[in-house]
Design a protein around this motif. Structure first.
Motif, PDB file in Angstrom:
ATOM      1  N   TYR A  67       0.832  -1.210   0.000  1.00  0.00           N
ATOM      2  CA  TYR A  67       0.000   0.000   0.000  1.00  0.00           C
ATOM      3  C   TYR A  67       0.866   1.259   0.000  1.00  0.00           C
ATOM      4  CZ  TYR A  67      -3.500   3.409   1.572  1.00  0.00           C
ATOM      5  OH  TYR A  67      -4.320   4.512   1.688  1.00  0.00           O
ATOM      6  N   TYR A  68       1.843   1.298   0.917  1.00  0.00           N
ATOM      7  CA  TYR A  68       2.690   2.505   1.021  1.00  0.00           C
ATOM      8  C   TYR A  68       3.706   2.587  -0.116  1.00  0.00           C
ATOM      9  CZ  TYR A  68       0.623   3.422   5.555  1.00  0.00           C
ATOM     10  OH  TYR A  68      -0.270   3.715   6.561  1.00  0.00           O
ATOM     11  N   LYS A  82       1.856   4.335  -2.698  1.00  0.00           N
ATOM     12  CA  LYS A  82       1.686   5.751  -2.322  1.00  0.00           C
ATOM     13  C   LYS A  82       3.004   6.517  -2.405  1.00  0.00           C
ATOM     14  CE  LYS A  82      -2.704   5.634  -1.020  1.00  0.00           C
ATOM     15  NZ  LYS A  82      -3.749   6.476  -1.631  1.00  0.00           N
ATOM     16  N   ASN A  92       5.312   6.402  -0.143  1.00  0.00           N
ATOM     17  CA  ASN A  92       5.672   6.809   1.215  1.00  0.00           C
ATOM     18  C   ASN A  92       6.699   5.814   1.762  1.00  0.00           C
ATOM     19  OD1 ASN A  92       5.798   7.510   3.941  1.00  0.00           O
ATOM     20  ND2 ASN A  92       3.649   8.157   3.975  1.00  0.00           N
TER      21      ASN A  92
END
Length: 598
Positions: free
Chosen positions: A324-325, A328, A330
């Motif tokens: 997920y990150y 993103k 991140n």
């Protein structure tokens, strides 16, 4: 004046209410507690878990007040079902404590089975397995399979958790088939609950093995049964959840989401229901709807950070955040997610390995050994049956010839009386003498064949040999709640440990030794205490000092070494700690002792 009357009226009302309440309380106190009606009320509202637990607490208090241990055990049993997940193990421990007092193997075994299930639901798989194995030990020889299967149920679920689904299915299917048959013979509330509960378990295991055709039959059967038996409506939410997992395993994610949401809406309790939330997250993730998956996985990982407890199958929740990150961009949070997964991975593998190892040694291997012993016992019985038949046959033949011999003697005697003939008489007598020894020889051979085979005869010729071949029995009750197979394993591990001089390892700790023995520190501490009467430190110190005594006897020059060197050699962390332990053991400081002995 009106104010005065209003006060008097209020006082009169309060007095009336107090008097009525007092009369009711006395009336209730004078009656015998009706536990049966309270049980029926709990069963009737079982689908409302909060209310069922509220009544269960009343049941427990009533049993305590009236000092009725059987009812108290029943109450704690209800609590392991209806209490919030976090409290279930507490009531499971209380259930075991009270059941052990009865000294009834069935009570104790059932208590351990319930406690195992409670700890399983709270993700404490290690304790769940310990208690499931103890339950199985108590219940496996019970004449009723219904009770014997209670100990096996959690074992099948744990095998499913570590991926041993083929073996898990064998156990789960056997239990389900029994309760399916039993409900048609004795359709009580307990049997109905056990039947639908075991059916649920089998559906989930079948799903993991991709045996969806079998599940189609089971699901139809389960829904129909609940519809016709409203007292097990409590399990409808779990059946829908199992149905959802069956859909998820087939890649039918929208259908799985719909059923998981339906399942969650039916639960009426304060539990987290992470299982359903995890597969909701997984279904959304598979559909590439990450934002919808995010809150479900977040709740699961947050709880793990808080409690340190999590299901063995929830590993993908950590993987989700890395992906997920990464999407993103991140990197900071992605790195945190990687660290979280690494920590979980360590715990996951350790716990999975421990459970797999314990299942292998304390259940699988033990079961195979017992099966082998049963087969050998059956073989011995067959041998003795054959020998017995042979003995009876030989006795029958012997009896027949003896009878014929006596029958033939009578005419010969009459002939001798009419026509005396010394030659014929002596011939008959010699024939008789020849025939009878032959029969005796047959009997001797028969006795020889009746002797047990050589490997079955215990080689015991003296009291000394008898003591050597039959070591004193272990008082397993002294080690409770540890099951006897774990006790045997730990005693053997301690024996090997003492022979290996590993007690000389520096900074040896109870926790590290327990890990090497594949157990927990509480169990190891208890076994050492019962075996030696000493604490862990006292036990290790005595082993080290016994080792020191042996060295001094064989190598007197060893006492000339510096105290610091001796302390280090024996594994003591510091010379000061060595000196303190030494004085406690010998009543002198090391220097005083060595100077005097030299």
């Amino acid at each position: 004046m009106e104010k005065k009357y209003s006060y008097l009226l209020l006082f009169a009302i309060m007095l009336f209410l107090f008097g009525t309440s007092f009369i009711q309380q006395n009336d209730i106190a004078s009656k015998k507690p009706d536990f049966e009606s309270l049980q029926n009320r709990i069963s009737a509202i079982s689908k409302d878990q909060k209310q069922a637990f509220y009544l269960t607490l009343q049941y427990i208090e009533l049993a305590k007040k009236n000092k009725q241990i059987d009812e108290l055990i029943t109450g704690y049993g209800f609590a392991t079902t209806y209490a919030p997940e976090i409290d279930k193990p507490k009531y499971g421990d209380s259930l075991v404590t009270e059941s052990v007092k009865t000294k009834d193997n069935r009570y104790i075994g059932m208590a351990y089975a319930s406690a195992a299930n409670a700890n399983f639901k709270n993700y404490d798989y290690k304790k769940a397995l310990e208690m499931a194995i103890i339950a199985n030990d108590y219940l496996k020889n019970d004449t009723s399979k219904e009770f014997a299967y209670e100990g096996l149920f959690t074992i099948s679920r744990l095998k499913n958790k570590i991926g041993d689904n083929t073996e898990a299915q064998k156990i789960a299917n056997e239990i389900y088939e029994y309760y399916r048959w039993k409900k048609d013979q004795k359709n009580t509330a307990d049997i109905r609950s056990s039947y639908i509960y075991t059916l649920n378990n089998l559906i989930r295991i079948n799903s993991a093995l991709a045996q969806f055709d079998k599940n189609a039959v089971l699901l139809e059967e389960g829904y129909s049964f609940i519809q016709n038996n409203q007292d097990v409506a409590f399990y409808l939410s779990e059946l829908i959840s199992s149905d959802a997992f069956n859909e998820y395993s087939q890649g039918k994610y929208p259908s799985a989401i719909q059923k998981l949401e339906k399942s969650l809406s039916l639960y009426n309790d304060s539990d987290h229901h992470f299982y359903e939330k995890f597969y909701l997250g997984m279904s959304y993730w598979k559909l590439q709807q990450d934002e919808k998956a995010f809150p479900f996985f977040q709740e699961i990982t947050d709880d793990y950070q808080k409690t340190g407890k999590i299901s063995l199958e929830f590993r993908p929740a950590f993987e989700f955040f890395i992906e997920y990150y990464k999407k993103k961009g991140n990197r900071e949070k992605q790195l945190i997610a990687v660290d979280d997964l690494l920590r979980y991975e360590k715990k996951f593998k350790e716990e999975q390995n421990n459970i797999a190892q314990k299942l292998k040694t304390d259940y699988d291997e033990k079961r195979l050994i017992e099966e082998k012993e049963n087969l050998l016992s059956e073989r011995r019985k067959e041998r003795w049956s054959i020998i017995g038949i042979a003995v009876l046959g030989i006795m029958a033949v012997t009896g027949f010839f003896t009878y014929q011999n006596k029958k033939n003697k009578v005419p010969q005697q009459s002939v001798q009386a009419e026509e005396p003939d010394n030659t014929e008489s002596s011939t008959a007598k010699s024939h008789e003498k020849e025939e009878m020894p032959a029969l005796k020889t047959t009997e001797v051979r028969n006795n020889e064949s009746a002797t047990a085979p050589e490997e079955e005869i215990p080689i015991v010729y003296s009291l000394q040999n008898q003591q050597k071949n039959q070591p004193p029995e272990i008082d397993f009750e002294a080690y409770l709640p540890i099951n006897k197979y774990t006790v045997k394993q730990l005693l053997k591990s301690l024996d090997d440990f003492e022979k290996s001089d590993k007690y000389l390892s520096p900074d040896l700790r109870l926790v590290t030794l327990a890990e090497k023995f594949h157990t927990n520190d509480k169990y190891l501490s208890r076994v050492i205490k019962v075996k030696t009467g000493k604490t862990f430190n006292g036990y290790i110190n005595d082993l080290r000092f016994a080792h020191l005594d042996n060295i001094i006897k064989t190598n007197p020059d060893f006492r000339e070494r510096k105290i610091k060197e001796i302390a280090k050699y024996l594994g003591f962390g510091t010379p000061e700690f060595f000196a303190t332990a030494f004085k406690e053991k010998y009543g002198k400081t090391p220097r005083e002792y060595f100077e005097k002995s030299s």
